[in-house]
Each structure stands twice: as C-alpha cells, then as structure tokens.
Write a protein that holds these residues in place. Structure first.
Motif, PDB file in Angstrom:
ATOM      1  N   ASP A  67     -34.075  16.322 -17.098  1.00 26.39           N
ATOM      2  CA  ASP A  67     -33.211  15.965 -15.975  1.00 26.39           C
ATOM      3  C   ASP A  67     -32.434  14.706 -16.361  1.00 26.39           C
ATOM      4  OD1 ASP A  67     -32.044  15.085 -13.645  1.00 26.39           O
ATOM      5  OD2 ASP A  67     -33.827  15.369 -12.400  1.00 26.39           O
ATOM      6  N   ARG A  68     -31.126  14.810 -16.480  1.00 24.83           N
ATOM      7  CA  ARG A  68     -30.321  13.682 -16.948  1.00 24.83           C
ATOM      8  C   ARG A  68     -30.358  12.506 -15.977  1.00 24.83           C
ATOM      9  NH1 ARG A  68     -26.228  17.939 -18.425  1.00 24.83           N
ATOM     10  NH2 ARG A  68     -26.507  18.319 -20.662  1.00 24.83           N
ATOM     11  N   ARG A  69     -30.512  12.782 -14.687  1.00 21.45           N
ATOM     12  CA  ARG A  69     -30.573  11.687 -13.720  1.00 21.45           C
ATOM     13  C   ARG A  69     -31.761  10.774 -14.031  1.00 21.45           C
ATOM     14  NH1 ARG A  69     -32.918  11.943  -7.720  1.00 21.45           N
ATOM     15  NH2 ARG A  69     -34.521  12.891  -9.001  1.00 21.45           N
ATOM     16  N   ARG A  70     -32.948  11.334 -14.244  1.00 22.86           N
ATOM     17  CA  ARG A  70     -34.120  10.524 -14.561  1.00 22.86           C
ATOM     18  C   ARG A  70     -33.966   9.836 -15.909  1.00 22.86           C
ATOM     19  NH1 ARG A  70     -38.374  11.462 -11.170  1.00 22.86           N
ATOM     20  NH2 ARG A  70     -38.203  13.300  -9.818  1.00 22.86           N
ATOM     21  N   ARG A 179     -27.947  13.402  -7.422  1.00 23.42           N
ATOM     22  CA  ARG A 179     -28.791  14.592  -7.312  1.00 23.42           C
ATOM     23  C   ARG A 179     -29.308  14.989  -8.685  1.00 23.42           C
ATOM     24  NH1 ARG A 179     -25.697  19.313  -8.549  1.00 23.42           N
ATOM     25  NH2 ARG A 179     -23.435  18.958  -8.559  1.00 23.42           N
ATOM     26  N   GLY A 180     -30.359  15.779  -8.699  1.00 23.09           N
ATOM     27  CA  GLY A 180     -30.955  16.221  -9.956  1.00 23.09           C
ATOM     28  C   GLY A 180     -30.008  17.086 -10.759  1.00 23.09           C
ATOM     29  N   ASP A 181     -30.243  17.113 -12.049  1.00 18.14           N
ATOM     30  CA  ASP A 181     -29.380  17.861 -12.981  1.00 18.14           C
ATOM     31  C   ASP A 181     -30.118  19.119 -13.415  1.00 18.14           C
ATOM     32  OD1 ASP A 181     -27.417  18.518 -14.854  1.00 18.14           O
ATOM     33  OD2 ASP A 181     -28.384  17.348 -16.422  1.00 18.14           O
ATOM     34  N   GLU A 182     -30.154  20.098 -12.521  1.00 17.70           N
ATOM     35  CA  GLU A 182     -30.900  21.322 -12.806  1.00 17.70           C
ATOM     36  C   GLU A 182     -30.034  22.316 -13.559  1.00 17.70           C
ATOM     37  OE1 GLU A 182     -34.039  21.614 -12.317  1.00 17.70           O
ATOM     38  OE2 GLU A 182     -34.201  19.692 -11.286  1.00 17.70           O
ATOM     39  N   ARG A 183     -30.623  22.912 -14.590  1.00 16.08           N
ATOM     40  CA  ARG A 183     -29.920  23.932 -15.383  1.00 16.08           C
ATOM     41  C   ARG A 183     -30.794  25.160 -15.539  1.00 16.08           C
ATOM     42  NH1 ARG A 183     -29.465  19.654 -19.743  1.00 16.08           N
ATOM     43  NH2 ARG A 183     -30.570  18.528 -18.107  1.00 16.08           N
ATOM     44  N   ALA A 184     -30.162  26.331 -15.546  1.00 14.40           N
ATOM     45  CA  ALA A 184     -30.916  27.579 -15.616  1.00 14.40           C
ATOM     46  C   ALA A 184     -31.594  27.737 -16.974  1.00 14.40           C
ATOM     47  CB  ALA A 184     -29.994  28.777 -15.343  1.00 14.40           C
ATOM     48  N   GLU A 185     -30.916  27.341 -18.055  1.00 14.81           N
ATOM     49  CA  GLU A 185     -31.459  27.516 -19.394  1.00 14.81           C
ATOM     50  C   GLU A 185     -31.538  26.164 -20.086  1.00 14.81           C
ATOM     51  OE1 GLU A 185     -29.093  30.275 -21.560  1.00 14.81           O
ATOM     52  OE2 GLU A 185     -29.302  31.882 -20.074  1.00 14.81           O
ATOM     53  N   ARG A 186     -32.620  25.955 -20.835  1.00 15.60           N
ATOM     54  CA  ARG A 186     -32.779  24.733 -21.608  1.00 15.60           C
ATOM     55  C   ARG A 186     -33.137  25.104 -23.042  1.00 15.60           C
ATOM     56  NH1 ARG A 186     -33.062  20.317 -18.086  1.00 15.60           N
ATOM     57  NH2 ARG A 186     -33.469  20.901 -15.927  1.00 15.60           N
ATOM     58  N   PRO A 187     -32.788  24.248 -24.033  1.00 11.35           N
ATOM     59  CA  PRO A 187     -33.082  24.541 -25.424  1.00 11.35           C
ATOM     60  C   PRO A 187     -34.576  24.708 -25.671  1.00 11.35           C
ATOM     61  CG  PRO A 187     -31.531  22.735 -25.242  1.00 11.35           C
ATOM     62  CD  PRO A 187     -32.037  23.016 -23.866  1.00 11.35           C
ATOM     63  N   ALA A 188     -34.915  25.331 -26.819  1.00 14.82           N
ATOM     64  CA  ALA A 188     -36.298  25.649 -27.153  1.00 14.82           C
ATOM     65  C   ALA A 188     -37.169  24.406 -27.263  1.00 14.82           C
ATOM     66  CB  ALA A 188     -36.347  26.448 -28.452  1.00 14.82           C
ATOM     67  N   GLY A 189     -36.663  23.310 -27.780  1.00 13.39           N
ATOM     68  CA  GLY A 189     -37.471  22.116 -27.949  1.00 13.39           C
ATOM     69  C   GLY A 189     -36.682  20.999 -28.583  1.00 13.39           C
ATOM     70  N   TYR A 190     -37.300  19.799 -28.563  1.00 11.48           N
ATOM     71  CA  TYR A 190     -36.607  18.612 -29.068  1.00 11.48           C
ATOM     72  C   TYR A 190     -36.230  18.760 -30.529  1.00 11.48           C
ATOM     73  CZ  TYR A 190     -35.966  13.746 -30.520  1.00 11.48           C
ATOM     74  OH  TYR A 190     -35.465  12.589 -31.057  1.00 11.48           O
ATOM     75  N   ARG A 191     -37.161  19.219 -31.365  1.00 10.73           N
ATOM     76  CA  ARG A 191     -36.884  19.361 -32.799  1.00 10.73           C
ATOM     77  C   ARG A 191     -35.721  20.306 -33.032  1.00 10.73           C
ATOM     78  NH1 ARG A 191     -41.877  20.666 -36.626  1.00 10.73           N
ATOM     79  NH2 ARG A 191     -42.474  18.676 -35.655  1.00 10.73           N
ATOM     80  N   HIS A 192     -35.680  21.385 -32.271  1.00 14.98           N
ATOM     81  CA  HIS A 192     -34.584  22.357 -32.411  1.00 14.98           C
ATOM     82  C   HIS A 192     -33.240  21.725 -32.040  1.00 14.98           C
ATOM     83  CE1 HIS A 192     -32.273  26.080 -32.033  1.00 14.98           C
ATOM     84  NE2 HIS A 192     -31.910  25.662 -30.839  1.00 14.98           N
ATOM     85  N   VAL A 193     -33.239  20.950 -30.945  1.00 14.25           N
ATOM     86  CA  VAL A 193     -31.986  20.342 -30.483  1.00 14.25           C
ATOM     87  C   VAL A 193     -31.473  19.332 -31.497  1.00 14.25           C
ATOM     88  CG1 VAL A 193     -30.935  18.908 -28.707  1.00 14.25           C
ATOM     89  CG2 VAL A 193     -32.502  20.728 -28.054  1.00 14.25           C
ATOM     90  N   VAL A 194     -32.371  18.468 -32.018  1.00  7.80           N
ATOM     91  CA  VAL A 194     -31.951  17.471 -33.001  1.00  7.80           C
ATOM     92  C   VAL A 194     -31.467  18.145 -34.278  1.00  7.80           C
ATOM     93  CG1 VAL A 194     -32.724  15.558 -34.449  1.00  7.80           C
ATOM     94  CG2 VAL A 194     -33.443  15.676 -32.062  1.00  7.80           C
TER      95      VAL A 194
END
Length: 413
Positions: A67-70, A179-194
């Motif tokens: 959540d980008r807000r947090r 407000r919260g930053d809710e998204r339907a899909e999120r990447p597989a994991g931190y290592r994958h995103v980096v």
C-alpha cells in the motif's frame, strides 16, 4: 483526485526533496564548521544523491507490492530520523551519514508520484503528475530560501530541525487524509520486482528518457550546487540569506511550467521536451553573466527552471502511461538517472569553480544541457516496430493514453 490530496502530495514531495538540497546554499558554513575543504563541500549534496540512488533501487519497487499510502508515511518518518542525525552531527562523518539516510528515504518522492499516477483518471493523469511534481522543484528552490533565512537567524543546523518536524507531521497527515492504494494484481515478490528493473534498460523509451534526465539534472545540479560559491565571492559577497532568495527566481520558472502535464495529456510531450531542452542550453548564456549582472542571472535561472520542470514532467508522464502496471518501479528506475546526474553536477561544479571559475562552471552546465538535447534529437529519428514500448495491452501497442491519438510514432516523440 481532489485538490487537497494533490496539495498534500505536492507538499510531501517538497519536504522530502528539500531535505537533500537545503545544503546547497549553506555549503560554506557547513564546510567551515565541520572542517570540510571548500573544493569538497559539494559532497554534502552528492552523498544525499548517492543515498537516493540506493533508495531508488532497493525501496521504490516496494510501491508495486505494498500500500503506497503506508509506505509514504513510513519513509517520511525515517527521513525525519536522518534529518535529526544531520542536525546534531558533531563531525563531517556523522553529517554525511545523516545525509545518506535522508537520501535513501527521500525516495518517498517517487512513491508519491506513483501513487498520484495510479489513483488518477486517464484524462487527468498528466495534470496530477505535473502538480505533484511541482512540489519537487518548489522543495528544491523554496528550501534554498528557507535555508538561507534559517541559517542567517539560527545557523545551518536549524533548517534540518525544521524539516524533521515537517516530515514527521506529514507522516501522520498522509495516514489520516489519503485513501488506500488498492490494486487488483501485485507482482510475485520483491526479488522479482527488483530483478525486473534490469529489463527496463532494453526499453528504448525508458532508456532515452532516462538519459535525458541524467544530463538534465546534471545541468540543474551544476547551477544550484555551485551558485552559492561565486555569490559569496567579490564583487557580490552576499550572505546565505541573500543567496537563498535566488530560489524565488527558480520558483517563478517552475510554476511557469505547471502546464507541462496538460501538454502531455494533450499528446505534446515530445515537442515540449525538445523546446524545453533548447531553452535549457540557451539559459546558460544568461547564467554565465553572474560576475557582472545579477538581473541577467535571475532571467537565466527562471528560464532554466522552467525548462527542467517541463522536460521532467513530460518524461514521467510518458513512462507512467506506457507502464501502468509497474509505475513505481519504472519511475524509480528513471530517477536513478536523475540521482546520478544530480550527484555528478553537484560534485563537478565545485571542483570546476575552484580551479577555473564560474565561466567554466557555466560551460559545464551548458555542455550537460547540450547532451540532453542531443539524446532527444537522436531519438526523433524514425523508429522500427521493434522499438515500440510494450504494455499490458500487448507487444507493439502503446498503453492507452500514451499518445493522445492513434499510431505508435507519437509515443516515443
């Protein structure tokens, strides 16, 4: 997005980026008190930029997972901690450590821009990015004004204390207002995103806009990290408070570029970038006249900051609409170029000025601007289909909103 959330996000950006750049107008008193030679004082800015680079690679991708807000609130709180460390530093090493911490978590700017892009309707994305991004330039330049005033009244440490209080207060406001930053899909994991950041360097749009940003902010850093040095020398011999007031000229130019986001929404990001970069090159002819005319210098600063803001907003708009699924990572990767360019400009201008004077620093800034214009001009040549950036809509098809009209040629313009 409503007006007040936009204003809050712009203030977040302004405070975060000011935390890195307020050292610029007070390099001389900082260096004097902490025992740093004049030719090395540019490192007070460069260290923050290096920390910023680390944060871009390691922290900004979290915005595509959490959540980008947090995340914004947490990064603001940790930025405040780094500011307190800097303000209380008894030695240069401790100050450098504090500035590095500030730089790492000041990447809240990119998470904030990504948040603004993700919660915006397609027709107002460029406008919202433009408003929020204007907070960056206001922070850089407005911070100079406040730094000069605070330093003149209470010493250079006082501005870092004030920014720490603001950052902590904003962390609370962000959780309460946004407000919260809710998204339907999120990447597989931190290592994958980096790891996926490396793949961006095969994307022509990303690489081109990144190189433009590198030279753009190297030119910007050459001015603002070096300006205080000749102004404290004869014939002007201005105080830190007086030097800080030059930020007003920069603010005028930045506010003049507020329409850059709307131009981008209308599909004119490419031509606007080219015009802005040509103005950036030309502005150095006026900035170089510092030794005999402050009014011509002011005119040059207005044009320079207008050009930087217009090109920067156009770059981010194109990247956000071309990669809507991974806005944080793409903007964070783009800002790696920004950070490296800013660090180069900050470190190089103090060395060049110490050895060859302001005329040589001005030539350096103009050369960086010329390189940015050259990258843009080279990229204007006709593209093959393989050059078209991909999106979630399929290979070879630009993301919705990237052009403002049909056809792939305009995406890269």
């Amino acid at each position: 997005m409503g007006v007040w959330p936009r204003v809050l996000l712009a203030v977040v950006c302004g405070v975060a980026v000011a935390s890195i750049y307020v050292a610029q107008p007070v390099l001389e008193p900082m260096g004097r008190e902490l025992g740093v030679p004049a030719e090395l004082t540019g490192w007070f800015v460069a260290v923050g930029q290096i920390g910023y680079l680390a944060g871009l690679v390691l922290l900004v991708p979290l915005g595509d997972m959490l959540d980008r807000r947090r995340l914004i609130a947490v990064h603001l709180a940790l930025t405040a901690a780094g500011l307190v460390l800097t303000a209380s530093a008894p030695t240069a090493r401790v100050a450098f450590a504090g500035l590095a911490v500030v730089g790492v978590f000041a990447v809240v700017v990119q998470t904030t821009v990504a948040y603004a892009a993700s919660v915006s309707a397609a027709g107002e994305r460029g406008r919202n990015i433009g408003v929020v991004t204007s907070g960056v330039v206001v922070g850089i330049l407005g911070g100079r004004i406040l730094a000069g005033w605070f330093t003149g009244m209470w010493g250079w440490r006082s501005i870092y204390i004030a920014l720490a209080v603001l950052a902590a207060g904003l962390a609370v406001l962000v959780l309460a207002v946004l407000r919260g930053d809710e998204r339907a899909e999120r990447p597989a994991g931190y290592r994958h995103v980096v790891a996926s950041l490396g793949g961006l360097f095969r994307d022509r749009l990303f690489l081109t806009r990144g190189l433009i940003a590198f030279f753009l902010f190297a030119s910007f850093g050459t001015l603002w990290s070096g300006l205080s040095l000749p102004l404290t020398d004869p014939p002007w011999q201005l105080s830190e408070t007086q030097i800080g007031l030059f930020g007003i000229a920069g603010l005028a130019g930045a506010f003049g570029a507020a329409h850059a986001g709307r131009w981008a929404d209308a599909g004119r990001a490419g031509p606007v970038t080219g015009i802005a970069l040509a103005l950036l090159v030309a502005s150095w002819a006026a900035v170089a006249q510092l030794s005999w005319s402050l009014w011509i210098l002011v005119a040059g600063i207005v044009v320079l900051d207008f050009a930087v803001q217009a090109a920067h907003v156009s770059n981010q708009h194109l990247l956000a609409v071309t990669h809507p699924d991974r806005t944080s990572s793409v903007i964070g990767g783009y800002m790696v170029f920004y950070s490296l360019g800013s660090a180069l400009g900050a470190a190089a201008t103090t060395v060049v000025f110490a050895t060859s004077g302001w005329a040589a620093s001005s030539l350096l800034g103009a050369a960086f601007a010329g390189c940015a214009l050259a990258v843009w001009a080279i990229d204007r040549r006709p593209h093959t289909d393989g050059d078209v950036p991909t999106s979630r809509h399929g290979r070879g098809r630009p993301a919705d909103g990237a052009t403002g009209r049909t056809g792939h040629r305009h995406v890269l313009d």
